[in-house]
Design an enzyme around this catalytic site. Sequence first.
Site, short mmCIF file in Angstrom:
data_model
loop_
_atom_site.label_atom_id
_atom_site.label_comp_id
_atom_site.label_asym_id
_atom_site.label_seq_id
_atom_site.Cartn_x
_atom_site.Cartn_y
_atom_site.Cartn_z
N LYS A 174 -3.81 3.89 -48.76
CA LYS A 174 -3.60 2.44 -48.85
C LYS A 174 -2.77 2.07 -50.09
O LYS A 174 -1.83 1.30 -50.00
CB LYS A 174 -4.94 1.69 -48.91
N ARG A 204 -14.25 -5.02 -47.61
CA ARG A 204 -14.92 -3.75 -47.33
C ARG A 204 -16.26 -3.96 -46.64
O ARG A 204 -16.92 -2.97 -46.31
CB ARG A 204 -15.17 -3.03 -48.65
N ARG A 227 -5.96 14.21 -55.59
CA ARG A 227 -5.74 13.04 -56.46
C ARG A 227 -6.65 13.13 -57.69
O ARG A 227 -6.24 12.75 -58.80
CB ARG A 227 -6.03 11.74 -55.69
N ARG A 274 -9.44 10.51 -61.94
CA ARG A 274 -10.46 9.55 -61.49
C ARG A 274 -11.77 10.28 -61.19
O ARG A 274 -11.81 11.17 -60.35
CB ARG A 274 -9.97 8.85 -60.22
N ARG A 295 -18.66 8.19 -50.33
CA ARG A 295 -17.73 7.08 -50.09
C ARG A 295 -17.31 7.02 -48.63
O ARG A 295 -17.17 5.94 -48.05
CB ARG A 295 -16.50 7.21 -51.00
P1 ADP Z 1 -10.70 4.35 -52.45
O1 ADP Z 1 -10.10 3.55 -51.34
O2 ADP Z 1 -10.02 5.64 -52.67
O3 ADP Z 1 -12.20 4.51 -52.35
P2 ADP Z 1 -10.60 2.11 -54.32
O4 ADP Z 1 -9.83 2.10 -55.57
O5 ADP Z 1 -10.25 1.14 -53.26
O6 ADP Z 1 -10.48 3.61 -53.82
O7 ADP Z 1 -12.16 1.89 -54.65
C1 ADP Z 1 -12.84 2.61 -55.66
C2 ADP Z 1 -14.28 2.09 -55.78
O8 ADP Z 1 -14.25 0.72 -56.23
C3 ADP Z 1 -15.09 2.05 -54.49
O9 ADP Z 1 -15.71 3.28 -54.21
C4 ADP Z 1 -16.10 0.93 -54.81
O10 ADP Z 1 -17.14 1.40 -55.64
C5 ADP Z 1 -15.30 -0.06 -55.62
N1 ADP Z 1 -14.67 -1.10 -54.77
C6 ADP Z 1 -13.34 -1.29 -54.58
N2 ADP Z 1 -13.12 -2.33 -53.76
C7 ADP Z 1 -14.35 -2.81 -53.40
C8 ADP Z 1 -14.80 -3.84 -52.55
N3 ADP Z 1 -13.94 -4.63 -51.86
N4 ADP Z 1 -16.13 -4.05 -52.41
C9 ADP Z 1 -17.01 -3.29 -53.08
N5 ADP Z 1 -16.67 -2.28 -53.88
C10 ADP Z 1 -15.35 -2.03 -54.06
#
Ligand code: ADP
Length: 190
Positions: free
Chosen positions: A14, A89, A128, A134, A146
């Site tokens: 994404k 999400r 990554r 990270r 996740r």
């Molecule tokens: P990825 O898509 O690789 O999991 P992100 O950077 O989108 O990476 O998200 C990393 C973490 O940030 C998630 O595992 C969650 O803990 C938190 N997070 C991100 N966006 C949201 C959201 N919309 N609602 C709840 N938690 C979120």
Amino acid sequence: MLNIVLFGPPGAGKGTQAEFLINAFGLIHLSTGDLLRSEIAAGTKLGLEAKAFMDKGELVPDAVVIGMIKSKLEANKDAKGFIFDGFPRTVDQAKALDELLNANGTPISGMLSLEVEKQELIDRLLSRGISSGRADDQDQSIIENRINVYNEKTSPLIEYYKKQGKHFGINGMGTIDEIAERLKAVVEKL
Ligand code: ADP
């Protein structure tokens, strides 16, 4: 206004594809993951609270991320459109986003859902983790969690947007350029 939800499991690409779409269509990138990581980097109270969830691969509470998105929308009233990346999400987040956007008369144009096989997701996240450092990308059990959280809480959004006639499935396997072309072809028709 072009408002796109860029959707997919962790590791679907994404963030990478959002970069391409913002340049191609002049949109503003709203990534809740990036916003939360900058709160952590700045050492804010919100960041500290969010970190505990993120380190375990759990979702940050809805109210926190909805509040962040709301203030970004208010700060960018003149935007040509937005790419929502990693948000919504949960179904409650999607409902809140619909309310915010519909109140402005600028609804979601489409949800582009990147489809990637599970083993490929794990491989991409682990590599990554090596390059970005990270923490949540470095531990296989956090990655698996996740993906499980995605399957339980996030994947129901596919139905949510299908019911609105806004879901577009995109093959997320292949090179970055191939996937970008597939996305572009759909966005041009929105
Ligand atoms: P990825 O898509 O690789 O999991 P992100 O950077 O989108 O990476 O998200 C990393 C973490 O940030 C998630 O595992 C969650 O803990 C938190 N997070 C991100 N966006 C949201 C959201 N919309 N609602 C709840 N938690 C979120």
